[in-house]
Enzyme design. Structure first.
Site, PDB file in Angstrom:
ATOM      1  CG  HIS A  79       4.072  32.136 -10.108  1.00  0.00           C
ATOM      2  ND1 HIS A  79       3.744  32.481 -11.379  1.00  0.00           N
ATOM      3  CD2 HIS A  79       5.106  31.359 -10.341  1.00  0.00           C
ATOM      4  CE1 HIS A  79       4.580  32.016 -12.268  1.00  0.00           C
ATOM      5  NE2 HIS A  79       5.315  31.093 -11.430  1.00  0.00           N
ATOM      6  CB  SER A 121       7.756  33.266 -11.702  1.00  0.00           C
ATOM      7  OG  SER A 121       8.553  32.284 -11.427  1.00  0.00           O
ATOM      8  CE  LYS A 129       8.118  30.475 -19.299  1.00  0.00           C
ATOM      9  NZ  LYS A 129       7.612  29.696 -18.338  1.00  0.00           N
ATOM     10  CE  LYS A 151       3.304  33.480 -19.369  1.00  0.00           C
ATOM     11  NZ  LYS A 151       2.851  32.492 -18.359  1.00  0.00           N
ATOM     12  CG  ASP A 156       0.586  29.573 -17.760  1.00  0.00           C
ATOM     13  OD1 ASP A 156       0.436  28.648 -17.697  1.00  0.00           O
ATOM     14  OD2 ASP A 156       1.492  29.861 -17.342  1.00  0.00           O
ATOM     15  CD  GLU A 166       1.722  30.055 -20.795  1.00  0.00           C
ATOM     16  OE1 GLU A 166       1.535  31.097 -20.996  1.00  0.00           O
ATOM     17  OE2 GLU A 166       2.848  29.752 -19.966  1.00  0.00           O
ATOM     18  CG  ASP A 222       5.558  27.562 -20.236  1.00  0.00           C
ATOM     19  OD1 ASP A 222       6.811  27.234 -20.449  1.00  0.00           O
ATOM     20  OD2 ASP A 222       5.369  27.883 -19.154  1.00  0.00           O
ATOM     21  CG  HIS A 238       7.823  37.318 -17.551  1.00  0.00           C
ATOM     22  ND1 HIS A 238       7.103  38.373 -16.587  1.00  0.00           N
ATOM     23  CD2 HIS A 238       6.737  36.184 -17.715  1.00  0.00           C
ATOM     24  CE1 HIS A 238       5.854  37.802 -16.359  1.00  0.00           C
ATOM     25  NE2 HIS A 238       5.656  36.630 -16.781  1.00  0.00           N
ATOM     26  CD  GLU A 262       1.590  33.156 -15.339  1.00  0.00           C
ATOM     27  OE1 GLU A 262       1.476  33.714 -16.343  1.00  0.00           O
ATOM     28  OE2 GLU A 262       2.400  32.239 -15.337  1.00  0.00           O
ATOM     29  CD  GLU A 265       4.729  35.574 -13.573  1.00  0.00           C
ATOM     30  OE1 GLU A 265       3.682  35.497 -14.137  1.00  0.00           O
ATOM     31  OE2 GLU A 265       5.615  34.531 -13.917  1.00  0.00           O
ATOM     32  CB  SER A 298       5.616  26.635 -12.241  1.00  0.00           C
ATOM     33  OG  SER A 298       5.296  27.299 -13.383  1.00  0.00           O
TER      34      SER A 298
HETATM   35  P1  PGA Z   1       7.817  30.278 -14.213  1.00  0.00           P
HETATM   36  O1  PGA Z   1       6.341  30.235 -14.728  1.00  0.00           O
HETATM   37  O2  PGA Z   1       8.527  31.254 -14.824  1.00  0.00           O
HETATM   38  O3  PGA Z   1       7.858  30.162 -12.614  1.00  0.00           O
HETATM   39  O4  PGA Z   1       8.124  28.553 -14.648  1.00  0.00           O
HETATM   40  C1  PGA Z   1       5.906  30.984 -15.820  1.00  0.00           C
HETATM   41  C2  PGA Z   1       5.001  30.123 -16.738  1.00  0.00           C
HETATM   42  O5  PGA Z   1       4.598  29.043 -16.198  1.00  0.00           O
HETATM   43  O6  PGA Z   1       4.793  30.668 -17.903  1.00  0.00           O
HETATM   44 ZN    ZN Z   2       3.492  28.865 -18.338  1.00  0.00          ZN
END
Ligand code: PGA
Ligand code: ZN
Length: 401
Positions: free
Chosen positions: A146, A356, A326, A377, A233, A274, A301, A354, A155, A197, A41
């Site tokens: 996911h 996914s 990230k 996370k 999330d 989130e 995010d 992290h 999440e 995840e 995502s």
């Molecule tokens: P992604 O999702 O690693 O698939 O982008 C994780 C998140 O949205 O925090």
């Molecule tokens: Zn996110």
């Protein structure tokens, strides 16, 4: 000591079975390796993980253009090296080299320099005084991109509030287990699986999943003797289309969605939320932060994508009170650090994260400590997730020694 003598990049597997890259850096007396993860995502404002022609095109840029420049460079010149990666790539979003190649190179160089100085990475990046460990934030029920057939909300997370990080790690894992048991009792005979995840996936409505998550948190809290708090999330960009937020059973205008999320925060006492709004809907973030930001951590995010300019705009508007970090969203350690510093200066919490699609790379455990992040996370179970959690346990031991 820190002069780079050799380097290599190769294609490796991530936890979803997709190709990603790892980079190795050898200096006169140091060695570092780092692998890049990938999202499902992904935010539309992230750098590109790989060039359009894929991982092999990325490896060719490394071989032909990065490697010859790396040899002979000083691995402790991180800013210079990261600027060089931008210069070689020559695009605003790493679309020629791939952000994953950039971030793996950038982090492997930092790790090689740390190793040459015989220092753990968290101390090399964070300085001698870094001593706070982020609290693990773990996905216990999953859906969205996911997990096919799961909830709309991506999440359902838990965050243990024990003093020691090792207790938090086990607290989150225990809560994950309790959720699994509760699901089996609630849905006898139904298939219950795990998403990308390691979170449980079941045919539940968002509200039923929330109620179950909160009950699991309460059960875990009384069993463990410390609080385990619920968080979400929502990854709301994934279901925002034509000006509305579309769930399987209902749709909301942005104003209605602010009220909906604020209502969830109140009803379920959510500690953190989130991506409650679309990645371009700054205004709704402002409304939500005004409504519940004093009692709930609101994390951007896809909104901020670890990008300093996007965070700057959010800070000016009051669009959240925390930022997800990230490194592969932005491409280098220097860029990541600049976003973290801006957040800190303005009282925004940072949550290192992290992706996914992960590897056994544990670098984010070190970066979370170096950045003084509030939380990390990185899931509750699964080898690519526990690699980071177990490294946090080792870091805690190192800090206490
Ligand atoms: P992604 O999702 O690693 O698939 O982008 C994780 C998140 O949205 O925090
Ligand atoms: Zn996110």
């Amino acid at each position: 000591m820190t002069i780079i003598e050799n380097a290599a990049a190769r294609k490796i597997l991530d936890s979803r079975g997709n190709a990603t890259v790892e980079v190795e850096i050898l200096t006169e007396s140091g060695y570092g390796t780092a692998a890049a993860p990938s999202g499902a995502s992904t935010g539309e404002h992230e750098v590109m993980s790989f060039p359009e022609k894929g991982v092999d095109a990325s490896l060719k840029v490394f071989e032909d253009e990065v490697l010859p420049q790396l040899i002979g460079m000083d691995a402790s010149e991180q800013r210079f090296l990261d600027a060089l990666l931008h210069q070689i790539d020559g695009t605003p979003n790493f679309s020629r080299m791939g952000g994953n190649m950039a971030v793996a190179t950038s982090l492997a160089v930092a790790k090689a320099a740390a190793s040459a100085y015989s220092m753990p990475l968290y101390k090399y990046v964070g300085g001698a005084l870094s001593n706070s460990i982020p609290k693990p934030l773990a996905n216990v029920i999953g859906g969205g991109r996911h997990a096919i057939g799961g909830t709309d909300i991506q999440e359902f997370l838990v965050i243990s509030q024990a003093d020691k990080v090792s207790d938090c790690v086990f607290g989150n894992a225990r809560t994950h287990k309790i959720v699994g048991q509760m699901l089996k009792e609630k849905l006898p005979g139904h298939a219950i699986g795990k998403g990308d995840e390691g979170a449980w996936v079941a045919a539940l409505s968002n509200e039923d999943a929330l109620a179950l998550q909160v009950e699991a948190c309460d059960r875990a809290s009384s069993e463990l003797g410390f609080k385990v708090l619920p968080a979400l999330d929502m990854a709301a960009s994934e279901y925002f289309r034509e000006g509305k937020y579309h769930y399987k059973d209902k749709s909301f205008t942005p104003e209605e969605h602010v009220d909906f999320v604020a209502g969830l925060v109140e009803q379920f006492n959510l500690h953190l939320v989130e991506d409650p709004m679309d990645q371009n809907d700054y205004q709704s973030y402002v409304s939500l932060t005004d409504a519940v930001g004093s009692r709930c951590i609101i994390v951007g995010d896809d909104l901020f994508v670890t990008n300093r300019q996007r965070l700057e705009k959010g800070i000016e508007m009051g669009a959240a009170n925390a930022v997800l970090i990230k490194p592969n969203q932005i491409g280098t350690l220097t860029d990541t650090l600049e976003t973290v510093e801006l957040a800190k200066l303005n009282g925004y919490k940072t949550v290192i994260s992290h992706r996914s699609g992960e590897t056994s790379d544990d670098t984010i455990a070190h970066l979370g400590v170096a950045f003084g992040s509030y939380a990390i996370k990185t899931g509750a179970v699964g080898g690519e997730r526990t690699a980071k959690l177990n490294e946090l346990i080792r870091i805690e031991e190192d800090l206490e020694a």
